[in-house]
Scaffold this motif. Structure first.
Motif, PDB file in Angstrom:
ATOM      1  N   THR A 128       0.829  -1.209   0.000  1.00  0.00           N
ATOM      2  CA  THR A 128       0.000   0.000   0.000  1.00  0.00           C
ATOM      3  C   THR A 128       0.861   1.256   0.000  1.00  0.00           C
ATOM      4  O   THR A 128       0.605   2.206  -0.756  1.00  0.00           O
ATOM      5  CB  THR A 128      -0.920   0.020   1.231  1.00  0.00           C
ATOM      6  N   TYR A 129       1.908   1.246   0.824  1.00  0.00           N
ATOM      7  CA  TYR A 129       2.772   2.431   0.896  1.00  0.00           C
ATOM      8  C   TYR A 129       3.544   2.633  -0.403  1.00  0.00           C
ATOM      9  O   TYR A 129       3.741   3.771  -0.857  1.00  0.00           O
ATOM     10  CB  TYR A 129       3.737   2.318   2.069  1.00  0.00           C
ATOM     11  N   GLY A 130       3.988   1.540  -1.017  1.00  0.00           N
ATOM     12  CA  GLY A 130       4.696   1.657  -2.289  1.00  0.00           C
ATOM     13  C   GLY A 130       3.797   2.218  -3.375  1.00  0.00           C
ATOM     14  O   GLY A 130       4.216   3.076  -4.170  1.00  0.00           O
ATOM     15  N   PHE A 131       2.551   1.767  -3.410  1.00  0.00           N
ATOM     16  CA  PHE A 131       1.589   2.245  -4.408  1.00  0.00           C
ATOM     17  C   PHE A 131       1.298   3.726  -4.199  1.00  0.00           C
ATOM     18  O   PHE A 131       1.394   4.539  -5.129  1.00  0.00           O
ATOM     19  CB  PHE A 131       0.297   1.431  -4.301  1.00  0.00           C
ATOM     20  N   VAL A 132       0.963   4.103  -2.967  1.00  0.00           N
ATOM     21  CA  VAL A 132       0.628   5.497  -2.651  1.00  0.00           C
ATOM     22  C   VAL A 132       1.864   6.386  -2.761  1.00  0.00           C
ATOM     23  O   VAL A 132       1.778   7.534  -3.217  1.00  0.00           O
ATOM     24  CB  VAL A 132       0.018   5.587  -1.234  1.00  0.00           C
ATOM     25  N   GLY A 133       3.026   5.832  -2.359  1.00  0.00           N
ATOM     26  CA  GLY A 133       4.253   6.619  -2.402  1.00  0.00           C
ATOM     27  C   GLY A 133       4.611   7.082  -3.798  1.00  0.00           C
ATOM     28  O   GLY A 133       5.062   8.218  -3.994  1.00  0.00           O
ATOM     29  N   VAL A 134       4.405   6.222  -4.793  1.00  0.00           N
ATOM     30  CA  VAL A 134       4.687   6.608  -6.178  1.00  0.00           C
ATOM     31  C   VAL A 134       3.704   7.688  -6.640  1.00  0.00           C
ATOM     32  O   VAL A 134       4.090   8.622  -7.366  1.00  0.00           O
ATOM     33  CB  VAL A 134       4.621   5.377  -7.103  1.00  0.00           C
ATOM     34  N   LEU A 135       2.461   7.586  -6.222  1.00  0.00           N
ATOM     35  CA  LEU A 135       1.466   8.587  -6.605  1.00  0.00           C
ATOM     36  C   LEU A 135       1.765   9.955  -5.989  1.00  0.00           C
ATOM     37  O   LEU A 135       1.588  10.992  -6.631  1.00  0.00           O
ATOM     38  CB  LEU A 135       0.071   8.124  -6.187  1.00  0.00           C
ATOM     39  N   ALA A 218      11.474   4.218  -7.897  1.00  0.00           N
ATOM     40  CA  ALA A 218      10.066   3.840  -8.044  1.00  0.00           C
ATOM     41  C   ALA A 218       9.220   5.034  -8.471  1.00  0.00           C
ATOM     42  O   ALA A 218       8.345   4.917  -9.342  1.00  0.00           O
ATOM     43  CB  ALA A 218       9.543   3.262  -6.724  1.00  0.00           C
ATOM     44  N   VAL A 219       9.484   6.199  -7.867  1.00  0.00           N
ATOM     45  CA  VAL A 219       8.740   7.409  -8.228  1.00  0.00           C
ATOM     46  C   VAL A 219       9.034   7.801  -9.676  1.00  0.00           C
ATOM     47  O   VAL A 219       8.140   8.205 -10.428  1.00  0.00           O
ATOM     48  CB  VAL A 219       9.092   8.567  -7.270  1.00  0.00           C
ATOM     49  N   ASP A 220      10.287   7.666 -10.088  1.00  0.00           N
ATOM     50  CA  ASP A 220      10.668   8.028 -11.459  1.00  0.00           C
ATOM     51  C   ASP A 220       9.996   7.144 -12.502  1.00  0.00           C
ATOM     52  O   ASP A 220       9.758   7.574 -13.633  1.00  0.00           O
ATOM     53  CB  ASP A 220      12.193   7.939 -11.620  1.00  0.00           C
ATOM     54  N   THR A 221       9.685   5.893 -12.139  1.00  0.00           N
ATOM     55  CA  THR A 221       8.995   5.022 -13.104  1.00  0.00           C
ATOM     56  C   THR A 221       7.577   5.513 -13.365  1.00  0.00           C
ATOM     57  O   THR A 221       7.012   5.260 -14.432  1.00  0.00           O
ATOM     58  CB  THR A 221       8.909   3.561 -12.591  1.00  0.00           C
ATOM     59  N   GLY A 222       6.992   6.192 -12.379  1.00  0.00           N
ATOM     60  CA  GLY A 222       5.628   6.678 -12.524  1.00  0.00           C
ATOM     61  C   GLY A 222       4.579   5.595 -12.450  1.00  0.00           C
ATOM     62  O   GLY A 222       3.389   5.851 -12.670  1.00  0.00           O
ATOM     63  N   ASN A 223       4.987   4.371 -12.148  1.00  0.00           N
ATOM     64  CA  ASN A 223       4.061   3.242 -12.101  1.00  0.00           C
ATOM     65  C   ASN A 223       3.878   2.788 -10.652  1.00  0.00           C
ATOM     66  O   ASN A 223       4.787   2.202 -10.057  1.00  0.00           O
ATOM     67  CB  ASN A 223       4.607   2.082 -12.935  1.00  0.00           C
ATOM     68  N   PRO A 224       2.709   3.040 -10.056  1.00  0.00           N
ATOM     69  CA  PRO A 224       2.499   2.667  -8.655  1.00  0.00           C
ATOM     70  C   PRO A 224       2.579   1.159  -8.405  1.00  0.00           C
ATOM     71  O   PRO A 224       2.888   0.738  -7.295  1.00  0.00           O
ATOM     72  CB  PRO A 224       1.100   3.205  -8.347  1.00  0.00           C
ATOM     73  N   LEU A 225       2.321   0.350  -9.441  1.00  0.00           N
ATOM     74  CA  LEU A 225       2.444  -1.102  -9.267  1.00  0.00           C
ATOM     75  C   LEU A 225       3.900  -1.500  -9.080  1.00  0.00           C
ATOM     76  O   LEU A 225       4.207  -2.429  -8.317  1.00  0.00           O
ATOM     77  CB  LEU A 225       1.844  -1.832 -10.469  1.00  0.00           C
ATOM     78  N   TYR A 226       4.817  -0.817  -9.781  1.00  0.00           N
ATOM     79  CA  TYR A 226       6.245  -1.048  -9.556  1.00  0.00           C
ATOM     80  C   TYR A 226       6.602  -0.678  -8.127  1.00  0.00           C
ATOM     81  O   TYR A 226       7.367  -1.375  -7.458  1.00  0.00           O
ATOM     82  CB  TYR A 226       7.088  -0.222 -10.519  1.00  0.00           C
ATOM     83  N   GLY A 227       6.057   0.433  -7.672  1.00  0.00           N
ATOM     84  CA  GLY A 227       6.327   0.863  -6.312  1.00  0.00           C
ATOM     85  C   GLY A 227       5.864  -0.169  -5.302  1.00  0.00           C
ATOM     86  O   GLY A 227       6.581  -0.505  -4.357  1.00  0.00           O
ATOM     87  N   ALA A 228       4.644  -0.699  -5.508  1.00  0.00           N
ATOM     88  CA  ALA A 228       4.113  -1.714  -4.594  1.00  0.00           C
ATOM     89  C   ALA A 228       4.984  -2.960  -4.608  1.00  0.00           C
ATOM     90  O   ALA A 228       5.340  -3.494  -3.551  1.00  0.00           O
ATOM     91  CB  ALA A 228       2.680  -2.061  -4.990  1.00  0.00           C
ATOM     92  N   GLY A 229       5.352  -3.423  -5.814  1.00  0.00           N
ATOM     93  CA  GLY A 229       6.178  -4.624  -5.924  1.00  0.00           C
ATOM     94  C   GLY A 229       7.556  -4.440  -5.321  1.00  0.00           C
ATOM     95  O   GLY A 229       8.067  -5.321  -4.622  1.00  0.00           O
ATOM     96  N   ALA A 230       8.169  -3.288  -5.577  1.00  0.00           N
ATOM     97  CA  ALA A 230       9.505  -3.018  -5.054  1.00  0.00           C
ATOM     98  C   ALA A 230       9.498  -2.942  -3.533  1.00  0.00           C
ATOM     99  O   ALA A 230      10.391  -3.465  -2.860  1.00  0.00           O
ATOM    100  CB  ALA A 230      10.044  -1.719  -5.642  1.00  0.00           C
ATOM    101  N   PHE A 231       8.483  -2.313  -2.969  1.00  0.00           N
ATOM    102  CA  PHE A 231       8.424  -2.179  -1.517  1.00  0.00           C
ATOM    103  C   PHE A 231       8.141  -3.513  -0.840  1.00  0.00           C
ATOM    104  O   PHE A 231       8.646  -3.782   0.254  1.00  0.00           O
ATOM    105  CB  PHE A 231       7.358  -1.146  -1.128  1.00  0.00           C
TER     106      PHE A 231
END
Length: 306
Positions: A128-135, A218-231
C-alpha cells in the motif's frame, strides 16, 4: 484433576513472576542498545558491503537500470538493511511467531504458518505504501531535501513513524505481560499479523540511503504497481534472516524449542514481552531522543564511534 494439581498449572492469562523486574531490565536493555548502537558500522560496514557483494557493483553509485534490476535491488537492499536501526526491531517477532500455532513440529506446514501470518501483515502495509508513495512522489517528506531548524524534513517523518511503531511495540509487550489489556490474548495469529504490519510500516520512516535510492527510482517510473512490488520485495528482504532463524530453531530442535516455550504461559509471556519492550524502547529512544540530539535538540550520551 485435584485441587493441588490445578494450582500447579498456570492459566493462559497468568503473567510471569517478577514482571516488574522483567520490565525494568527490558527497558534498560533497550536504552543501552540505543546508546551503544553504531549506525556507521551497521549501515555502511555491514549494509553497504552486503549490497555491493550481492549486486556485484557499488550499490549507491551505480544507477538502477530497468525494472528487473530495480526489483532485484529492492530485495538485496532490504536484505542488506536487516540489521539497521530502522529494521532491527523486527527481531521481536520471533517470540510471538512461536505462539501462532503449527510450529511444534519441524514440518514445512508448521514453519510456513507463522511466517505466513507475519508476511501477510507486512505485505499489506508495504504494498500500500509503495503504491501510494509513487502517486505522491516528492510531496512526501521522506523524499524531501529541505531542512527545517537544522533538521532534515525526511528525518522528521522518521521520528514520527518510528516513535509510533516503537510505542506500539512497548504496548504489545506490556499487554503480553498482563500489565495492559491484551487485544490478542486469544488470537496469537492476529498478534503476528499486527507485528508484520508494523514491520511493513518501517518503510514509512526508513531513511536508509539504499531505500531512499529505491524510493526515488520507483517514483521516477511513474508506475504505482512497480512501487508496490519493489516495496514488498524490500520488506521480504528485511525478514529473510529472521524467518531463517525461526526455521532453524524449529528444525534443529524438531519443534522442541517451540514446545518448551509454549508449555508455560508465563514463560511465553516473559519472552514475548521482554523482546517487544526492549526493542520498542530502543526504537523510541534511538529515533526520538538520540537522533534529535545529533542535531542539537537535547542531549544523549556519545560513544567514541558513530
Amino acid at each position: 484433576m485435584t485441587e493441588q494439581t490445578s494450582r500447579a498449572v498456570p492459566s493462559a492469562a497468568e503473567p510471569p513472576r517478577s514482571r516488574t523486574g522483567l520490565i525494568v531490565v527490558s527497558v534498560l536493555a533497550g536504552v543501552a542498545l540505543a546508546v551503544l548502537w553504531s549506525y556507521e558500522f551497521v549501515d555502511h560496514v555491514i549494509g553497504d558491503n552486503v549490497a555491493n557483494t550481492l549486486l556485484g557493483h557499488d550499490a549507491k553509485a551505480t544507477a538502477i537500470g530497468g525494472t528487473v534490476a530495480g526489483l532485484v535491488f529492492a530485495f538485496v537492499s532490504g536484505l542488506a538493511g536487516t540489521f539497521t536501526a530502522c529494521n532491527i526491531a523486527m527481531a521481536a517477532s520471533v517470540g510471538p511467531m512461536t505462539q501462532a500455532g503449527g510450529a511444534t513440529r519441524a514440518g514445512l506446514r508448521g514453519l510456513l504458518r507463522p511466517v505466513g501470518w507475519l508476511t501477510l501483515g507486512m505485505v499489506a502495509v508495504s504494498a500500500t505504501y509503495g503504491f501510494v508513495g509513487v502517486l505522491l512522489g516528492d510531496r512526501l517528506p521522506q523524499l524531501s531535501t529541505e531542512v527545517v531548524g537544522g533538521l532534515p524534513v525526511r528525518l522528521i517523518q522518521s521520528m514520527v513513524a518510528f516513535g509510533v511503531i516503537g510505542l506500539a511495540f512497548v504496548y504489545l509487550g506490556l499487554a503480553a505481560l498482563g500489565v495492559l489489556r491484551d487485544p490478542f490474548a486469544h488470537r496469537p495469529a492476529a498478534r503476528v499479523v499486527t507485528l508484520g504490519a508494523l514491520v511493513g510500516g518501517f518503510l514509512v520512516g526508513r531513511p536508509y540511503p539504499l531505500f531512499n535510492k529505491l524510493f526515488h527510482w520507483a517514483v521516477d517510473t511513474g508506475n504505482p504497481l512497480y512501487g508496490a512490488g519493489a516495496f514488498v520485495l524490500q520488506s521480504l528482504g528485511n525478514i529473510v534472516l529472521v524467518a531463517a532463524l525461526f526455521a532453524l530453531l524449529v528444525v534443529a530442535t524438531r519443534g522442541g524449542f517451540v514446545r518448551w516455550l509454549t508449555a508455560s504461559p508465563a514463560r511465553t509471556a516473559a519472552v514475548t514481552g521482554a523482546l517487544l519492550i526492549a526493542l520498542g524502547v530502543f526504537t523510541v529512544v534511538y529515533w526520538d531522543v538520540r537522533l534529535p540530539a545529533m542535531f542539537g535538540y537535547g542531549w544523549f550520551p556519545k560513544m567514541p564511534y558513530r
